[in-house]
Scaffold this active site. Sequence first.
Site, PDB file in Angstrom:
ATOM      1  N   GLU A 108       0.832  -1.208   0.000  1.00  0.00           N
ATOM      2  CA  GLU A 108       0.000   0.000   0.000  1.00  0.00           C
ATOM      3  C   GLU A 108       0.868   1.260   0.000  1.00  0.00           C
ATOM      4  OE1 GLU A 108      -3.064   2.262   3.082  1.00  0.00           O
ATOM      5  OE2 GLU A 108      -2.570   0.150   3.389  1.00  0.00           O
ATOM      6  N   ASP A 133       0.757   3.934  -3.068  1.00  0.00           N
ATOM      7  CA  ASP A 133       0.400   5.336  -2.850  1.00  0.00           C
ATOM      8  C   ASP A 133       1.382   6.258  -3.570  1.00  0.00           C
ATOM      9  OD1 ASP A 133      -1.041   7.529  -1.247  1.00  0.00           O
ATOM     10  OD2 ASP A 133       1.018   7.789  -0.581  1.00  0.00           O
ATOM     11  N   SER A 162      -7.140   1.053  -0.052  1.00  0.00           N
ATOM     12  CA  SER A 162      -5.838   0.518   0.364  1.00  0.00           C
ATOM     13  C   SER A 162      -5.461  -0.697  -0.468  1.00  0.00           C
ATOM     14  CB  SER A 162      -5.874   0.149   1.846  1.00  0.00           C
ATOM     15  OG  SER A 162      -6.089   1.290   2.653  1.00  0.00           O
ATOM     16  N   GLU A 190      -4.292   0.438  -3.915  1.00  0.00           N
ATOM     17  CA  GLU A 190      -2.914   0.917  -3.873  1.00  0.00           C
ATOM     18  C   GLU A 190      -1.941  -0.252  -3.835  1.00  0.00           C
ATOM     19  OE1 GLU A 190      -3.474   5.196  -1.550  1.00  0.00           O
ATOM     20  OE2 GLU A 190      -3.207   3.364  -0.395  1.00  0.00           O
TER      21      GLU A 190
END
Length: 222
Positions: A37, A41, A110, A113
């Site tokens: 994650e 991001d 999440s 990502e």
Amino acid sequence: MHQILKFKDRTLLLNALTHRSYLHEHPQSGEHNERLEFLGDALLNFLSGEYLYQRYPEKGEDELTRRRSALVDEQQLANFALEVGLNLKIRLGKGAKREGGSQNPKLLSSAFEALIAAYYLDKNCDIEAVRAVIEPLFNSVPERTFTLRSNVDAKNRFQEWVQKNITPSPPKYDTVPIGGSCHAPEFLAKVLVGNKVYGEGRGRNKRDAEKAAAENALARLK
């Protein structure tokens, strides 16, 4: 899973789909997706920034920043997750399932990502392979989404007010967990300019709590 997301390394895919709650109940199931994650991001922030820079040559920094916030915010990433079928594949613990985790925007965003990061690693860190996947999703976002979300981006609007009226430095957010369950935590955020608290807010994650604090600060200015 969306047909364009084909993995050579199934372990990477499974790790991306694994929420921490699932690992608590199945400790031999590899890794949860939080490290992925983190990487996802960063990749999405870069790719969205590049995408918007190329697509809107007439827009300035402030507007591009607002549009990037809208393009990679929690709800939009959750929408992308639904579009590629992550809600059907994400691995959750029983408690998270009971609480509707497969439809929870925080968990879905999440997982999305993490999926992007896993795909990047699976393709030997080929950013072009990731761009080929993500740009059609970016293209599917209606123009009105940017307009609506730009208009309600409280954190950006409060920062603009602070920098125009008080100091060039952006406001700071002090955000702490205050309760809730491990699957549905609650956070309290305070937004400060210097040492003065301008607003407070609560949310199911840090991002929402900080947005609520900024909205509270803006309301106090009226």
